[in-house]
Design an enzyme around this catalytic site. Structure first.
Site, short mmCIF file in Angstrom:
data_model
loop_
_atom_site.label_atom_id
_atom_site.label_comp_id
_atom_site.label_asym_id
_atom_site.label_seq_id
_atom_site.Cartn_x
_atom_site.Cartn_y
_atom_site.Cartn_z
N ASP A 7 0.85 -1.19 0.00
CA ASP A 7 0.00 0.00 0.00
C ASP A 7 0.89 1.23 0.00
O ASP A 7 1.98 1.23 0.59
CB ASP A 7 -0.93 0.03 1.21
CG ASP A 7 -1.99 1.12 1.05
OD1 ASP A 7 -2.98 0.87 0.33
OD2 ASP A 7 -1.83 2.21 1.61
N GLU A 9 0.93 5.82 -0.07
CA GLU A 9 0.27 7.12 0.03
C GLU A 9 1.04 8.09 -0.85
O GLU A 9 2.25 7.93 -1.04
CB GLU A 9 0.24 7.62 1.48
CG GLU A 9 -0.51 6.73 2.45
CD GLU A 9 -1.98 6.55 2.12
OE1 GLU A 9 -2.55 7.44 1.46
OE2 GLU A 9 -2.56 5.53 2.52
N GLU A 52 -5.50 18.84 0.17
CA GLU A 52 -6.47 17.75 0.02
C GLU A 52 -5.83 16.38 0.25
O GLU A 52 -6.48 15.45 0.72
CB GLU A 52 -7.14 17.79 -1.36
CG GLU A 52 -6.21 17.83 -2.55
CD GLU A 52 -5.87 19.25 -3.00
OE1 GLU A 52 -5.61 19.42 -4.21
OE2 GLU A 52 -5.86 20.17 -2.16
N HIS A 57 -4.26 11.53 4.33
CA HIS A 57 -3.30 10.70 5.06
C HIS A 57 -2.61 11.41 6.23
O HIS A 57 -1.92 10.76 7.03
CB HIS A 57 -2.25 10.13 4.12
CG HIS A 57 -1.59 11.13 3.21
ND1 HIS A 57 -0.88 12.22 3.68
CD2 HIS A 57 -1.52 11.18 1.85
CE1 HIS A 57 -0.41 12.90 2.66
NE2 HIS A 57 -0.78 12.31 1.53
N HIS A 150 -6.08 7.52 6.23
CA HIS A 150 -5.36 6.52 5.46
C HIS A 150 -3.90 6.50 5.91
O HIS A 150 -3.32 7.53 6.25
CB HIS A 150 -5.42 6.86 3.96
CG HIS A 150 -6.76 6.67 3.36
ND1 HIS A 150 -6.98 5.89 2.26
CD2 HIS A 150 -7.98 7.15 3.72
CE1 HIS A 150 -8.26 5.90 1.95
NE2 HIS A 150 -8.89 6.67 2.83
N ASP A 155 -3.31 0.29 6.32
CA ASP A 155 -4.05 -0.17 5.14
C ASP A 155 -3.51 -1.49 4.62
O ASP A 155 -4.27 -2.36 4.19
CB ASP A 155 -4.02 0.89 4.05
CG ASP A 155 -4.90 2.09 4.37
OD1 ASP A 155 -5.50 2.09 5.46
OD2 ASP A 155 -4.98 3.01 3.55
#
Length: 237
Positions: A7, A9, A52, A57, A150, A155
């Site tokens: 995973d 970000e 945003e 995260h 997140h 995750d």
């Protein structure tokens, strides 16, 4: 079989606009069970992080100060991944970012064929339903309390559990054929984690119980018992 749950970000959704990775986590599975080995790091994207993205995260430029740049983690990351299959939710997205970072370093891309997309897997299993990681966790009754935002680590851990459910849950660990060594590998993984018992447990059968059992065999099970008829029939045949 070794697999890696991945995973990431990012600073945004579009590689084409210069967005980059800010975090990656890779969790090793063996026999579809976590081994306890993982690779996790924050990454300095060498650019600003839009508000945003921070809202999703929580990783600000301040939090990423001192984090390594991708060039510093590329070698250890690729060494950890090796040639194992990558289990990724929406694999196209993560691979685009990973391969964009690798291209900046003139390294070969990770082929799509090396990945398994759990989003596509979920859509085939639950057609017409929302298959976000959150929705799948709720479907399988997984605790989401730690996922206020997140994060690649949480995750990836949740995705490892979701993946197991998508491929059949606990039944996926059963060895159904002689060549299926999944269950054996799973046991070996747990033995490595917990260690073997230093000494065998003492017998719970007493000498008196053994003697009583011997008497029972001699007195009750000798004579014209069923298996003697089976033995005679086999001899006659």
């Amino acid at each position: 079989m070794r697999e890696i749950v991945v995973d990431t970000e990012t600073t945004g959704l579009e590689v084409e606009k210069g967005h980059r990775l800010v975090e990656i986590c890779c969790i090793e599975l063996d026999g579809r069970l976590p081994t306890g080995r993982f690779y996790h790091t924050l990454i300095d994207p060498q650019r600003d992080i839009p508000a945003e993205a921070v809202a999703i995260h929580g990783l600000t430029e301040e939090k990423l100060k001192g984090a390594p740049v991708f060039a510093d983690i590329a070698g250890p990351l690729l060494e950890f991944i090796a040639e194992s299959r990558l289990v990724i939710h929406n694999a196209e997205f993560d691979l685009r970012f990973l391969n964009s970072e690798l291209a900046r370093l003139d390294r070969p891309p990770i082929p799509v064929s090396q990945s398994l997309d759990t989003l596509a897997l979920a859509r085939r299993r639950f057609p017409g339903s929302s298959c976000s990681l959150n929705d799948l966790c709720r479907r399988f009754n997984f605790d989401l309390s730690a996922r206020s935002k997140h994060g690649a680590r949480i995750d990836a851990e949740l995705l490892a559990q979701v993946y197991l459910e998508l491929i059949g849950g606990r039944q996926a660990r059963l060895a159904l054929a002689p060549e299926d060594d999944t269950a054996v590998k799973s046991v070996d993984v747990q033995r490595k984690r917990w260690g073997m018992r230093p000494e065998p447990l003492p017998s719970r059968i007493t000498a008196e119980e053994l003697a009583a059992h011997a008497r029972f065999i001699a007195e009750q099970l000798e004579g014209d018992v069923v298996w003697k008829w089976v033995e005679r029939a086999a001899e006659a045949a």
